[in-house]
Design an enzyme around this catalytic site. Structure first.
Site, PDB file in Angstrom:
ATOM      1  N   ASP A 132      34.037  18.665  25.694  1.00 55.49           N
ATOM      2  CA  ASP A 132      33.359  19.938  25.686  1.00 55.49           C
ATOM      3  C   ASP A 132      33.926  20.768  24.317  1.00 55.49           C
ATOM      4  O   ASP A 132      33.032  21.353  23.670  1.00 55.49           O
ATOM      5  CB  ASP A 132      33.321  20.884  26.774  1.00 55.49           C
ATOM      6  CG  ASP A 132      32.838  19.882  28.059  1.00 55.49           C
ATOM      7  OD1 ASP A 132      31.986  19.252  27.669  1.00 55.49           O
ATOM      8  OD2 ASP A 132      33.127  20.223  29.267  1.00 55.49           O
ATOM      9  N   CYS A 133      35.063  20.912  24.142  1.00 58.79           N
ATOM     10  CA  CYS A 133      35.747  21.457  22.874  1.00 58.79           C
ATOM     11  C   CYS A 133      35.528  20.751  21.463  1.00 58.79           C
ATOM     12  O   CYS A 133      35.765  21.316  20.655  1.00 58.79           O
ATOM     13  CB  CYS A 133      36.972  22.179  23.450  1.00 58.79           C
ATOM     14  SG  CYS A 133      38.329  20.980  23.889  1.00 58.79           S
TER      15      CYS A 133
END
Length: 389
Positions: A132-133
């Site tokens: 996600d990051c």
């Protein structure tokens, strides 16, 4: 007689008396230890030799969108990405990955490090772990030392205090980390420059410790720790110098400040890539004992002649030979005259010591107090457990 602070004060005023190790030995032969110790403030030592246990820490900088690199190649050489998202370690002895059908390239991490130091562009190909990051899956670009954040050498094992002489008593050529060894004692190769080598002039490591400032690859570096395979308990002569591989140092320095003249990729046929590296160590003349130790000459230093034709960790030797004999170009093994060549560049080793001397005389390089000593009681632990699966 002196402190490092007093020597640095003379360096700052450009009044320090600096001699290379060779000049120091000649001066001692002329006027003796006591008078020389009163005259000289600093002795410079140097070597230029293969140091394959070297490499570079590189931070590429974040992409947009960001990538968490998990596989990476710099000009085809794999770099280890198991740190932060865009932190890499490029090993000097890591070879170019060859795809099926491609011709083997005699190139590795040492060549990429040299190119980056020289300011040349280097291609980057990276594969990422999508999170996600870090949503980016891949990345390709070209970088140089000017376009990356950090680029510094961090070398786990440099500056062997002494090393071996390689020969081949077998019946076929051998391709080794000392280069080709011809059969039936056809040649011999040694890699340490002998009496001008840094740690042979400080055999008990009383002047060199963690935090010692050095010449590293044409820039300023530091002793970071003991080196891997550090073995100070090696047997020693009466002059305290070891009879074979002994102490080693881990070194660190900003590669962006280095000069490709002193950092060169190299390749050993049928063995692999490595890195030729120039390292110079200044030795402060704190007392007469420093000069006495540094007065050691090649005839009083020895190395073991090791037979590489025996494929074991502990190989048989043909005894010890002095560096004076090695530098003569011929040694005698079991009644046979054998040609000898150095793997280290004796000329460039002298040039390292000379350049460091010039830096100190110009007041641009001062000495540091070590923050901790290098351990001198470290034993050598081999892997002798054999497990059958």
């Amino acid at each position: 007689m002196r402190t490092i602070a007093e020597i640095n004060e003379k360096i700052s005023r450009k009044r320090a008396v600096v001699l290379t190790a060779e000049e120091l030995k000649a001066r001692v032969a002329e006027i003796g230890v006591t008078k020389t110790a009163k005259e000289v403030d600093v002795i410079t030592t140097g070597t230029f030799e293969p140091m394959e246990s070297s490499g570079a820490i590189i931070n590429l900088g974040h992409t947009d969108p960001p990538i968490k690199i998990r596989r990476c190649w710099l000009d085809g050489v794999p770099a280890y990405p198991g740190f932060g998202a865009v932190d890499l370690y490029l090993g000097a002895s890591c070879a170019v990955e060859v795809m099926d059908g491609e011709e083997v390239r005699e190139r590795g991490g040492g060549h990429v490090i040299e190119d980056l130091i020289a300011g040349k562009p280097v291609s980057v190909r990276a594969l990422g772990q999508v999170t996600d990051c870090y949503p980016r899956a891949s990345f390709e670009t070209t970088v140089s030392k000017e376009t990356i954040n950090q680029f510094y050498l961090f070398n786990p094992r440099n500056l062997y205090q002494n090393f071996i002489v390689g020969v081949n008593g077998g019946d076929r050529p051998l391709f080794t980390y000392l280069g080709p060894l011809q059969p039936r004692l056809g040649n011999a190769v040694y890699s340490n420059p002998g009496a001008i080598s840094p740690l042979l002039n400080d055999p008990d490591l009383q002047l060199v410790g963690i935090g010692t400032r050095i010449f590293l690859g044409g820039g300023i570096g530091y002793v970071a720790w003991e080196g891997t395979q550090h073995f100070p308990l090696q047997k020693r002569l009466a002059n305290h110098t070891p009879i074979g591989p002994a102490a080693t140092l881990a070194l660190i320095g900003d590669a962006k400040q280095m000069d490709a003249r002193w950092v060169r990729g190299c390749y050993f046929k049928s063995y692999g890539p490595s890195l030729m590296l120039g390292v110079g160590v200044p030795l402060p003349v704190l007392n007469e004992a420093v000069v006495e130790r540094c007065a050691v000459v090649d005839k009083d230093l020895v190395a073991p002649i090791v037979d590489f034709s025996i494929p074991r960790r502990v190989r048989p030797t043909f005894g010890l030979v002095s560096y004076a004999q090695l530098k003569s170009g011929r040694i005698t093994i079991e009644g046979k005259t054998v040609r000898v060549a150095p793997l280290a560049s004796l000329f460039l080793s002298r040039q390292v010591a000379l350049e460091l001397k010039q830096w100190i005389e110009a007041g641009t390089f001062t000495l540091t107090e070590a923050v901790a000593p290098i351990p001198m009681e470290r034993s050598f632990l081999p892997q002798d457990r054999w497990t059958d699966f």
